[in-house]
Design a protein around this motif. Sequence first.
Motif, PDB file in Angstrom:
ATOM      1  N   UNK A 149      -3.640   4.362  -1.829  1.00 23.20           N
ATOM      2  CA  UNK A 149      -4.779   4.252  -0.907  1.00 23.20           C
ATOM      3  C   UNK A 149      -5.370   5.432  -0.990  1.00 23.20           C
ATOM      4  N   UNK A 150      -4.583   6.650  -1.367  1.00 19.64           N
ATOM      5  CA  UNK A 150      -4.973   8.022  -0.902  1.00 19.64           C
ATOM      6  C   UNK A 150      -6.647   8.408  -1.035  1.00 19.64           C
ATOM      7  N   UNK A 151      -7.137   7.907  -2.345  1.00 18.14           N
ATOM      8  CA  UNK A 151      -8.461   8.262  -2.630  1.00 18.14           C
ATOM      9  C   UNK A 151      -9.494   7.322  -2.616  1.00 18.14           C
TER      10      UNK A 151
ATOM     11  N   UNK B  93     -10.402  -0.273  -1.113  1.00 19.49           N
ATOM     12  CA  UNK B  93      -8.853  -0.853  -1.082  1.00 19.49           C
ATOM     13  C   UNK B  93      -9.015  -2.453  -1.090  1.00 19.49           C
ATOM     14  N   UNK B  94      -9.971  -2.955   0.256  1.00 21.69           N
ATOM     15  CA  UNK B  94     -10.047  -4.221   0.411  1.00 21.69           C
ATOM     16  C   UNK B  94     -10.400  -5.310  -0.992  1.00 21.69           C
ATOM     17  N   UNK B  95     -11.618  -4.563  -1.523  1.00 22.89           N
ATOM     18  CA  UNK B  95     -12.031  -5.069  -2.572  1.00 22.89           C
ATOM     19  C   UNK B  95     -11.175  -5.134  -3.809  1.00 22.89           C
TER      20      UNK B  95
ATOM     21  N   UNK C  27       1.028  -1.455  -0.144  1.00 19.89           N
ATOM     22  CA  UNK C  27      -0.119   0.123   0.138  1.00 19.89           C
ATOM     23  C   UNK C  27       0.974   1.118   0.052  1.00 19.89           C
ATOM     24  N   UNK C  28       0.671   2.403  -0.806  1.00 15.60           N
ATOM     25  CA  UNK C  28       1.135   3.448  -0.867  1.00 15.60           C
ATOM     26  C   UNK C  28       0.287   4.713  -0.713  1.00 15.60           C
ATOM     27  N   UNK C  29       0.806   5.676  -0.631  1.00 15.81           N
ATOM     28  CA  UNK C  29      -0.095   7.002  -0.358  1.00 15.81           C
ATOM     29  C   UNK C  29       0.648   8.067  -0.638  1.00 15.81           C
ATOM     30  N   UNK C  30      -0.159   9.246  -1.007  1.00 15.72           N
ATOM     31  CA  UNK C  30       0.371  10.364  -1.280  1.00 15.72           C
ATOM     32  C   UNK C  30       0.990  11.177  -0.118  1.00 15.72           C
TER      33      UNK C  30
ATOM     34  N   UNK D 210     -14.770  10.754  -0.861  1.00  8.96           N
ATOM     35  CA  UNK D 210     -14.988  11.908  -1.733  1.00  8.96           C
ATOM     36  C   UNK D 210     -14.680  12.888  -0.541  1.00  8.96           C
ATOM     37  N   UNK D 211     -14.120  14.211  -1.295  1.00  7.60           N
ATOM     38  CA  UNK D 211     -13.834  15.475  -0.568  1.00  7.60           C
ATOM     39  C   UNK D 211     -14.858  15.675   0.578  1.00  7.60           C
TER      40      UNK D 211
END
Lengths: 277, 277
Positions: free
Chosen positions: A254-256, A262-264, A207-210, B119-120
Amino acid sequence: MDVNTERSVFYISDGTAITAEVLGHAVMSQFPVATHGVTLPFVETVQRAQAVKAQINALYQQSGLRPLVFISIVTPVIRDIILQSDGFCQDIVQSLVGPLQQELGLLPAPVANRTHGLTAGNLSKYDARIAAIDYTLAHDDGISLRGLEDAQVILLGVSRCGKTPTSLYLAMQFGIRAANYPFIADDMDNLKLPAALKPFQHKLFGLTIEPERLAAIRQERAENTRYASLRQCRLEVGEVEALFRTQQIRYLNSTNYSVEEIATKILDIMSLTRRMY
Amino acid sequence: MDVNTERSVFYISDGTAITAEVLGHAVMSQFPVATHGVTLPFVETVQRAQAVKAQINALYQQSGLRPLVFISIVTPVIRDIILQSDGFCQDIVQSLVGPLQQELGLLPAPVANRTHGLTAGNLSKYDARIAAIDYTLAHDDGISLRGLEDAQVILLGVSRCGKTPTSLYLAMQFGIRAANYPFIADDMDNLKLPAALKPFQHKLFGLTIEPERLAAIRQERAENTRYASLRQCRLEVGEVEALFRTQQIRYLNSTNYSVEEIATKILDIMSLTRRMY
């Protein structure tokens, strides 16, 4: 709540009402109307059903607007009481059963099926689910690297990128035994895949993220620390993504995405079977 | 899978497909037919949708039985491709939107709403959910009795009665900060409510379980131990139920309920607000 402008929406079930609520929200989100939601689970007795009917009718009297009612009720006598209310009632299950009846050329033979219920028939599957939760908790955050041969997936990533909620969701919703392992600041000088994980290359998922979002999340926990600095977050994310690439570990940003998404996606990418509970 | 006797059922979405799957299963359980389920999440591109359509059509050719298709697809162009397949397609959201349109006298204005999406607009609510999971993990199994003023519910009960899965489900599904505290064998000689819990009497909720089921669960973990003996289970359950009664702590017998049902009943009994994710 302002009864004169907001439309009342009821989600009613003789079970948990989880499905009625989720689907009803999805339906209502298609319309530009302000709503006030009331969820009523476990409407299981005639007495309770009549009280709910009275509540719906009273709201209609008061507001002049027909309450919208989404129901998922297995027991016909309970369902009929709600259907006789002044609300605009839609049965989320029966509205799909009717058309299917024709297609299948079969009459439905409703058993008192509880969507999220426990029965003799699903007890061992249910025990497997609880075992998956136990396994996942015991293998959270690299607590234990023993028994990884029993993991179905091992999530990797920096601190606070979403490993723990995703692992727990995989276990809870789908009965997946999900371990997870964190890379921490001290690992960064010479980031390598730990020897204990190498035999399980095929189970690894990154998993990564901004970095900006990561820094914001870490600030909530530990304001003004190196750990939460954008500089440190950038460094860690950069190193870990490089490791994923050199080790050919599949990964996801994973950010958005929500935990559900994520799980699905992980199940989909890793071709893991979704169990239903 | 035997294509000649089992009916193929597809659950297709451009999102997680969780709702389509749960609702589709509930619908199919009303009919006495053997089924083979295929869940296809994240059907988001025209190319993928056309491949799915071809898959449905091929199965129909092969078996002579129309596949049954439950869809939850937001993007019209993707939805239309699946609807043009040879499957018997039902859109779980649109089948409820149509009738509502008349009742509301409004045209639906579909936004690309992802039921389980981020979402935001829901980001801060989502952060609160993750915070609830963090809180619950930090207060699992009596690990910490600090910060209980932030708990929304504190579950009490003997080891393996369902406290941990229930707490995690409350946090994950409903964003509830749920602590839990175990009563262990050593407590039984003189069972009392710990002083640290007394200020939070109104947040306490007990779980109990039938001793026979408890013994079976404990046997899985620790066969032939005193801990797993029916005698010990009876003793612990008896003492703890007596405590719940003398302390006027509301409680629930978890034996025949799933995690979803236990969690939803607790929210209902304690009048806690269900948040939606």
